[in-house]
Write an enzyme that holds these catalytic residues in place. Structure first.
Site, PDB file in Angstrom:
ATOM      1  N   HIS A 160     -34.868  49.615  19.412  1.00 32.87           N
ATOM      2  CA  HIS A 160     -33.704  48.756  19.651  1.00 32.87           C
ATOM      3  C   HIS A 160     -33.893  47.965  20.957  1.00 32.87           C
ATOM      4  CE1 HIS A 160     -31.980  50.663  16.257  1.00 32.87           C
ATOM      5  NE2 HIS A 160     -31.806  51.817  16.852  1.00 32.87           N
ATOM      6  N   ASP A 172     -34.652  51.739   9.937  1.00 31.50           N
ATOM      7  CA  ASP A 172     -33.699  52.595  10.645  1.00 31.50           C
ATOM      8  C   ASP A 172     -32.715  53.292   9.698  1.00 31.50           C
ATOM      9  OD1 ASP A 172     -32.150  53.808  12.552  1.00 31.50           O
ATOM     10  OD2 ASP A 172     -31.575  52.008  13.625  1.00 31.50           O
TER      11      ASP A 172
HETATM   12 ZN    ZN Z   1     -32.666  55.195  14.930  1.00 31.10          ZN
END
Ligand code: ZN
Length: 456
Positions: free
Chosen positions: A269, A320
């Site tokens: 991220h 994810d």
């Molecule tokens: Zn994650």
């Protein structure tokens, strides 16, 4: 010896014509030879993409968390309320169900063009917080699912000790995730016999919230050299605020000042970066693990891609939470997010590579391979035989120049243009269908049926 002759293949330096690609019985490329003589078997061949960030069990939640909360106040639904739903889902799931869900996910990933995946594996204990027989039991389920699908795997057992900055005690719903540094070392050691040309084992401190930098140092010191290391960082503004309150520094600044972050690391991220953090992260050699569809789905924010690219930063993509299984959608939204935020076009490009689709695909291959810690991400001798044959009979690809193929692939329509997939030297997808698609889907549906019964 097995081989494929492509009229056009994407090599590390760009498109080449009449490429003879050969691999051995172990699934390693032994020859990649452009301008070869003969009649091509197929039209356009790409290296398979690396999915550098996955929590496989979350596949089963996709699409089921999209209703506004009871207040209908749009500030109420957030990453944190989604996380509570995800915890509730994770509370009952069994090892058999995890394996069934992971196998289904891996089939879908392969069909859309991922040939390798990094599993950030934190669902380790049973619902009471006890170990299943031995510590690596759940991790072995992920490995079994990968083997059934044929996808290459980097298995990353997670260090998860705390609920928040300053070693806060875990919440009851986090007890299935709990590991100490010693536990992770033991899991890595137990997984050693599974390591192969298709499976690598690294480790992942969950985040600065769930593991202290002291623990991270101890974790790294006790791992075999050269193993990939991943962690979540700066996904949410609240995480940045908590980090500032804890230590006076932003997460990436704090991490880089405390640990020797280098090319072994993937920072997943890294959404909320200051300009200085972006430059420091790029200079560290670590990979920014970007998950655009999940980050959009969870309302995380936008990674500052343009300055990071300008600083030469490495990046890759991951699915994810698996609201998408397609590298096309991941890369498309990586670019579209930037266009929307900046009110301009063609952001992910450089003077050397002005073609956005080529910049994204090649960049995500390089960063993904680095994060996977496996010899993947390129059609080159010594790399894994991981490749995609595109459907050159599709109207989008019919008769076009090779230079336009990636643009059509990433930015035109929603048909899946991946026709055949070779992973580790095995043809696992033919004409869009995975070789074990029906049996794996059957087990997945059964697992979902059981989970629905429990939640009633
Ligand atoms: Zn994650």
């Amino acid at each position: 010896m097995k081989q494929l002759f492509a009229r056009h293949a994407l090599l590390p330096q760009g498109w080449a014509r009449n490429v003879l690609i050969a691999w051995d019985g172990a699934g390693t490329l032994t020859e990649v030879h452009a301008n070869a003589d003969g009649a091509p078997d197929v039209g356009y061949v790409l290296p398979g993409m690396v999915n550098l960030h996955s929590h496989a069990f979350q596949r089963a939640l996709g699409g089921l968390t999209e209703r506004a909360g009871s207040t209908l106040d749009n500030s109420a639904d957030s990453f944190w309320t989604w996380r509570d739903l995800m915890y509730r889902f994770a509370a009952t799931i069994t090892p058999e169900q995890v394996e069934a869900i992971a196998a289904q996910l891996f089939v879908e990933c392969l069909r859309y063009g991922y040939t390798a995946l990094c599993e950030f594996h934190y669902l380790q204990r049973d619902p009471q917080g006890e170990w299943y027989g031995h510590l690596a039991g759940m991790a072995e389920r992920i490995a079994a699912a990968a083997a059934a699908s044929g996808i290459g795997l980097t298995l990353l057992p997670v260090l998860y000790s705390h609920a928040g900055f300053g070693a806060q005690a875990l919440r009851p719903e986090q007890r299935r995730f709990h590991t100490s540094v010693r536990d992770v070392h033991d899991i890595v050691a137990a997984l050693e016999p599974l390591r192969s040309s298709q499976l690598e084992v690294g480790a992942a401190p969950h985040s600065l919230r769930a593991a202290s930098v002291e623990q991270m140092r101890e974790l790294v010191d006790g791992l075999p050299a050269g193993r990939p290391l991943h962690l979540h960082i700066a996904e949410q503004q609240a995480e940045v605020d908590q980090c500032l309150a804890f230590c006076g520094q932003r997460p990436v600044d704090y991490l880089l000042s405390q640990l020797a972050i280098d090319a072994r690391w993937c920072l997943v991220h890294a959404t909320h970066l200051s300009g200085a953090e972006s430059a420091r992260l790029a200079a560290s050699g670590a990979v920014a693990g970007l998950c655009p569809t999940t980050e959009a789905n969870l309302g995380d924010g936008l990674f500052p891609l343009a300055p990071y690219i300008a600083a030469g930063g490495a990046f890759g993509i991951g699915s994810d939470s698996h609201v998408s299984h397609s590298p096309v959608e991941e890369l498309r939204w990586l670019e579209y997010g930037q266009r929307l935020a900046r009110q301009r076009r063609n952001v992910a490009a450089t003077a050397a590579t002005p073609d956005v689709a080529e910049f994204l695909w090649q960049g995500a291959l390089r960063g993904g391979a680095q994060a996977a810690g496996r010899p993947v991400g390129a059609l080159a001798v010594g790399k894994r035989a991981d490749l995609l044959v595109l459907d050159d009979a599709h109207v989008n690809l019919d008769g076009i120049d090779a230079a336009d193929v990636l643009g059509r692939f990433l930015f035109s329509g929603n048909d899946n243009l991946v026709r055949d997939v070779l992973a580790g030297g095995q043809w696992v997808v033919r004409n869009g269908v995975h070789i074990n698609q029906d049996s794996i889907a059957h087990r997945y549906k059964l697992a979902l049926h059981q989970l629905r019964e429990v939640s009633r």
